[in-house]
Design an enzyme around this catalytic site. Structure first.
Site, mmCIF file in Angstrom:
data_model
loop_
_atom_site.group_PDB
_atom_site.id
_atom_site.type_symbol
_atom_site.label_atom_id
_atom_site.label_comp_id
_atom_site.label_asym_id
_atom_site.label_seq_id
_atom_site.Cartn_x
_atom_site.Cartn_y
_atom_site.Cartn_z
ATOM 1 N N GLY A 46 0.844 -1.188 0.000
ATOM 2 C CA GLY A 46 0.000 0.000 0.000
ATOM 3 C C GLY A 46 0.879 1.237 0.000
ATOM 4 O O GLY A 46 2.031 1.181 0.426
ATOM 5 N N GLN A 51 3.266 10.100 1.090
ATOM 6 C CA GLN A 51 4.554 9.391 1.157
ATOM 7 C C GLN A 51 5.449 9.700 -0.038
ATOM 8 O O GLN A 51 6.658 9.488 0.022
ATOM 9 C CB GLN A 51 4.336 7.874 1.245
ATOM 10 C CG GLN A 51 3.685 7.444 2.557
ATOM 11 C CD GLN A 51 3.520 5.939 2.606
ATOM 12 O OE1 GLN A 51 2.534 5.412 2.106
ATOM 13 N NE2 GLN A 51 4.486 5.250 3.179
ATOM 14 N N CYS A 94 5.792 0.019 7.266
ATOM 15 C CA CYS A 94 5.462 1.177 6.430
ATOM 16 C C CYS A 94 6.670 1.508 5.567
ATOM 17 O O CYS A 94 7.798 1.489 6.064
ATOM 18 C CB CYS A 94 5.119 2.357 7.333
ATOM 19 S SG CYS A 94 4.665 3.845 6.432
ATOM 20 N N LEU A 95 6.435 1.820 4.306
ATOM 21 C CA LEU A 95 7.554 2.144 3.406
ATOM 22 C C LEU A 95 8.269 3.425 3.843
ATOM 23 O O LEU A 95 9.417 3.645 3.472
ATOM 24 C CB LEU A 95 7.062 2.267 1.957
ATOM 25 C CG LEU A 95 6.545 0.960 1.332
ATOM 26 C CD1 LEU A 95 6.007 1.218 -0.067
ATOM 27 C CD2 LEU A 95 7.644 -0.097 1.289
ATOM 28 N N HIS A 136 -4.550 1.699 7.357
ATOM 29 C CA HIS A 136 -3.185 2.241 7.483
ATOM 30 C C HIS A 136 -2.968 3.362 6.459
ATOM 31 O O HIS A 136 -2.440 4.425 6.784
ATOM 32 C CB HIS A 136 -2.186 1.087 7.282
ATOM 33 C CG HIS A 136 -0.748 1.485 7.243
ATOM 34 N ND1 HIS A 136 0.181 1.007 8.148
ATOM 35 C CD2 HIS A 136 -0.052 2.294 6.388
ATOM 36 C CE1 HIS A 136 1.376 1.529 7.857
ATOM 37 N NE2 HIS A 136 1.254 2.305 6.788
ATOM 38 N N GLU A 137 -3.406 3.110 5.206
ATOM 39 C CA GLU A 137 -3.191 4.112 4.146
ATOM 40 C C GLU A 137 -4.058 5.355 4.352
ATOM 41 O O GLU A 137 -3.594 6.479 4.135
ATOM 42 C CB GLU A 137 -3.445 3.506 2.763
ATOM 43 C CG GLU A 137 -2.541 2.330 2.393
ATOM 44 C CD GLU A 137 -1.073 2.540 2.672
ATOM 45 O OE1 GLU A 137 -0.594 3.686 2.581
ATOM 46 O OE2 GLU A 137 -0.389 1.550 3.009
ATOM 47 N N HIS A 140 -2.542 7.703 6.731
ATOM 48 C CA HIS A 140 -1.500 8.560 6.136
ATOM 49 C C HIS A 140 -2.093 9.876 5.635
ATOM 50 O O HIS A 140 -1.437 10.921 5.674
ATOM 51 C CB HIS A 140 -0.840 7.854 4.940
ATOM 52 C CG HIS A 140 0.317 6.974 5.300
ATOM 53 N ND1 HIS A 140 1.464 7.453 5.882
ATOM 54 C CD2 HIS A 140 0.519 5.652 5.135
ATOM 55 C CE1 HIS A 140 2.327 6.452 6.068
ATOM 56 N NE2 HIS A 140 1.763 5.343 5.626
HETATM 57 NI NI NI Z 1 2.574 3.414 5.601
#
Ligand code: NI
Length: 172
Positions: A46, A51, A94-95, A136-137, A140
């Site tokens: 995701g 991000q 998380c990226l 989660h997304e 963000h």
């Molecule tokens: Ni994340």
């Protein structure tokens, strides 16, 4: 499609509330396509627009872990319409916080509404990994990270590690 650099926590843009998409313009479509490419390349399941430094309400998901034939979903202005009382705990990463993981408790089932690529309203109910991922997304888009659900001590520890990682990256 272009792979865009992913911002690493701590970073002010990851803490801002993203703005709604007013029109699913060519520019927005390009952003979403780039995000899918960037997510696959990372690799991740995701990615949210902040991000990659774009403060707009766009997320992409592909939680293949549980469904091998899935395609990436692109969501414009995603919104949680229903969240179950029943909770589930998943280990999240998380990226923007590479190689750090933590157990997060969230509603186990959520119904999400969004605008698709063609400007049409969609709605779907997610469970399992998909439910975790979509929540989660969407977090963000509101400047929230999974580490916010952890203890302050754990959050500080991870943040310190990320600062160190960023310093090392800068030094090459
Ligand atoms: Ni994340």
């Amino acid at each position: 499609m272009t792979i865009r650099p992913i911002l690493i926590h701590p970073e002010p843009k990851l803490r801002k509330k993203a703005l709604p998409v007013t029109v699913v313009s060519d520019q927005m479509l390009r952003l979403a396509d780039d995000m899918v490419e960037t997510m696959y390349e990372a690799p991740g399941i995701g990615l949210a627009a902040p991000q990659v430094g774009a403060l707009v309400r766009v997320i992409v998901l592909d939680c293949k872990g549980e469904d091998q034939n899935s395609d990436a979903i692109q969501m414009f202005n995603p919104k949680i319409l229903f969240a179950s009382y029943e909770k589930n705990t998943h280990e999240e990463g998380c990226l923007s916080i590479p190689d750090q993981y933590g157990e997060v408790e969230r509603p186990s089932v959520v119904t999400v509404g969004w605008i698709d690529r063609t400007g049409v309203e969609e709605q779907r109910t997610f469970n399992g990994l998909w439910a975790t991922c979509v929540q989660h997304e969407i977090d963000h888009l509101n400047g929230k990270l999974f580490i916010d659900y952890l203890t302050p001590l754990r959050r500080q520890l991870i943040t310190r590690k990320m600062k160190k990682l960023k310093r090392e990256k800068l030094q090459g």
